[in-house]
Each structure stands twice: as structure tokens, then as C-alpha cells.
Design an enzyme around this catalytic site. Structure first.
Site, PDB file in Angstrom:
ATOM      1  N   GLY A  50       0.862  -1.173   0.000  1.00 19.71           N
ATOM      2  CA  GLY A  50       0.000   0.000   0.000  1.00 19.71           C
ATOM      3  C   GLY A  50       0.894   1.217   0.000  1.00 19.71           C
ATOM      4  CD  GLU A  51       2.406   6.289   0.750  1.00 19.99           C
ATOM      5  OE1 GLU A  51       3.584   6.421   0.394  1.00 19.99           O
ATOM      6  OE2 GLU A  51       1.985   6.679   1.856  1.00 19.99           O
ATOM      7  CB  SER A  52       5.189   2.511   3.954  1.00 18.69           C
ATOM      8  OG  SER A  52       6.013   3.479   3.345  1.00 18.69           O
ATOM      9  CB  CYS A  81       5.279  -3.856  -1.266  1.00 16.45           C
ATOM     10  SG  CYS A  81       5.899  -2.661  -2.446  1.00 16.45           S
ATOM     11  NE  ARG A 108       8.312   5.178   1.581  1.00 17.64           N
ATOM     12  CZ  ARG A 108       7.513   6.224   1.799  1.00 17.64           C
ATOM     13  NH1 ARG A 108       7.886   7.169   2.627  1.00 17.64           N
ATOM     14  NH2 ARG A 108       6.363   6.306   1.188  1.00 17.64           N
ATOM     15  CB  ILE A 140       3.174  -2.006  -7.300  1.00 15.78           C
ATOM     16  CG1 ILE A 140       2.504  -3.167  -8.056  1.00 15.78           C
ATOM     17  CG2 ILE A 140       2.398  -0.703  -7.500  1.00 15.78           C
ATOM     18  CD1 ILE A 140       1.153  -3.586  -7.496  1.00 15.78           C
ATOM     19  NE  ARG A 141       3.454   3.948  -6.165  1.00 14.58           N
ATOM     20  CZ  ARG A 141       2.302   3.373  -6.521  1.00 14.58           C
ATOM     21  NH1 ARG A 141       2.081   3.069  -7.789  1.00 14.58           N
ATOM     22  NH2 ARG A 141       1.389   3.113  -5.641  1.00 14.58           N
ATOM     23  CG  HIS A 176       2.452  -6.426  -4.408  1.00 11.70           C
ATOM     24  ND1 HIS A 176       1.631  -5.900  -3.436  1.00 11.70           N
ATOM     25  CD2 HIS A 176       3.307  -5.444  -4.751  1.00 11.70           C
ATOM     26  CE1 HIS A 176       1.974  -4.644  -3.207  1.00 11.70           C
ATOM     27  NE2 HIS A 176       2.995  -4.340  -3.997  1.00 11.70           N
ATOM     28  CD  GLU A 178      -0.122  -8.955  -2.361  1.00  6.93           C
ATOM     29  OE1 GLU A 178       0.928  -9.625  -2.230  1.00  6.93           O
ATOM     30  OE2 GLU A 178      -0.116  -7.709  -2.479  1.00  6.93           O
TER      31      GLU A 178
HETATM   32  N1  GLN Z   1       6.054   2.877  -2.593  1.00  8.81           N
HETATM   33  C1  GLN Z   1       5.250   2.468  -1.485  1.00  8.81           C
HETATM   34  C2  GLN Z   1       5.791   3.020  -0.172  1.00  8.81           C
HETATM   35  O1  GLN Z   1       6.820   3.589  -0.128  1.00  8.81           O
HETATM   36  C3  GLN Z   1       5.165   0.955  -1.399  1.00  8.81           C
HETATM   37  C4  GLN Z   1       4.479   0.395  -2.629  1.00  8.81           C
HETATM   38  C5  GLN Z   1       3.730  -0.882  -2.399  1.00  8.81           C
HETATM   39  O2  GLN Z   1       3.451  -1.300  -1.280  1.00  8.81           O
HETATM   40  N2  GLN Z   1       3.326  -1.502  -3.485  1.00  8.81           N
HETATM   41  O3  GLN Z   1       5.170   2.915   0.836  1.00  8.81           O
END
Ligand code: GLN
Length: 195
Positions: A50-52, A81, A108, A140-141, A176, A178
Site C-alpha cells: 500500500g502506501e507505507s 512491499c 523506498r 509496484i513502486r 506482491h 498475493e
Molecule cells: N512505494 C510504497 C511506499 O513507499 C510501497 C508500494 C507498495 O506497497 N506496493 O510505501
């Protein structure tokens, strides 16, 4: 008959529902965790992607930071992630508070644009316990794991960077698992929870 393990998925933000489905396929009971009371009912926990920064904010708002750290002193946690970022000891780009349960450092969005979102193939180490063959890895990122402490073991790498790391009861992936049908990594974690 052995009882199914209850595995929690931190459900504050991110792709927790895909982890729930993957856990069910791996033979565990998946439980959404939003409070310290929820956490007290599970045998292991997945912190999803997600977005940490957002996830950390919500963890602090819900007073879950200390309960999560204490949980990790006794029980298995798998971070994917953003979840791996939260498990790490050191976080850069930018620096950010983390649970520090795993002896790894992460940067990150470390792969930059080139790995913004991509499906790659990784081959877990023969000794990983994951069985042979390739694993489809969805990035993903993703963060880059920039340091792996002596007590931790790299189970799989991509472009000479660790992407799946295990340390005792902890597991971290920068991709990921999942999001693919390959259940090996979730099964591996459920076995850790059961063992
Ligand atoms: N770029 C996100 C972060 O820094 C992590 C991306 C992800 O969980 N797919 O939190």
C-alpha cells in the site's frame, strides 16, 4: 485433524483483501486486523502493500505501533512491499519511523521509474524451502532492500538485489505474492505460523 491457523491481515490501508484470499487458498483462516484486540486473536500477521507513510499514520492513530512491535516479539509477521518497509530497521528516501523488527534496511521506491510497475520472474534459492521453479513477482513502486543483517537470509533476488528475505519468524518481500495464483510464498508463511 490439525486446526486451521488464524492469520491476521492488517486492514487499515492497502491491498489486504488479496492477502485474505491468498491465505484462505493456503489453508489458513484470514482475519482482518484493525485494533489491538483483533491482533490478540491471531497466530501470525501479514502487513500488506500500500502506501507505507499512510499506513504508519493510521497505525499510530489506532495506537497499534507498540502492540505490533510486541506481537512481533512473539509471533510471525510477513511484510509485503509497504509492509516490508514497516518491518525494516532503517528506512530511507525519505527517512520514516518503522517497527524495526527485521534487521534489514530499505530505500523506498528504490528502483525508480524503471520498476514502477512490472512483472518479473525470480528464482528462489534452492535452500529457501519454497520448492524449485520460478516465481512470478509483481513489483509496484517497490523498495530496494539495501542491507541484510547477518541473522537474515536472502531467499530470492532480482537484478542482484534481495526481494524476498527471511529472518527467523519474519518474512519480507518487496513484490506482491498475493497478486498471482502461485501460493507457495503464502503457504511457506502459513507453515511458519503453524510451526
Ligand atoms: N512505494 C510504497 C511506499 O513507499 C510501497 C508500494 C507498495 O506497497 N506496493 O510505501
Amino acid at each position: 485433524m490439525e486446526t486451521r491457523k488464524r492469520v491476521g491481515v492488517l486492514a487499515l490501508q492497502g491491498d489486504f483483501e488479496a492477502h485474505e484470499r491468498a491465505l484462505q487458498r493456503a489453508g489458513a483462516d484470514a482475519v482482518q486486523v484493525r485494533t489491538a484486540d483483533d491482533l490478540a486473536t491471531v497466530d501470525g500477521l501479514i502487513i500488506p502493500g500500500g502506501e507505507s507513510t499512510t499506513m504508519l499514520k493510521l497505525i499510530e492513530q489506532e495506537n497499534l505501533f507498540e502492540p505490533l512491535r510486541e506481537f512481533g516479539e512473539r509471533k510471525p509477521i510477513f511484510g509485503t512491499c509497504a509492509g516490508a518497509i514497516l518491518l525494516a530497521r532503517g528506512v530511507s528516501n525519505p527517512m520514516q519511523r518503522s517497527l524495526g523488527l527485521m534487521d534489514i534496511d530499505v530505500q523506498r521506491n528504490g528502483y525508480g521509474r524503471q520498476l514502477d510497475s512490472r512483472i518479473a520472474t525470480v528464482r528462489p534459492d534452492a535452500a529457501s524451502g519454497l520448492g524449485g521453479g520460478e516465481v512470478e513477482a509483481v513489483f509496484i513502486r517497490a523498495p530496494i532492500i539495501t542491507r541484510v543483517g547477518d541473522g537474515a537470509q536472502v531467499l530470492a533476488s532480482y537484478r542482484d538485489t534481495p526481494v524476498l528475505v527471511e529472518q527467523g519468524r519474519f518474512l519480507a518481500s518487496t513484490f506482491h505474492p498475493e497478486l498471482t495464483g502461485d501460493g507457495r510464498i503464502h503457504r511457506h508463511f502459513v507453515e511458519k505460523v503453524a510451526g
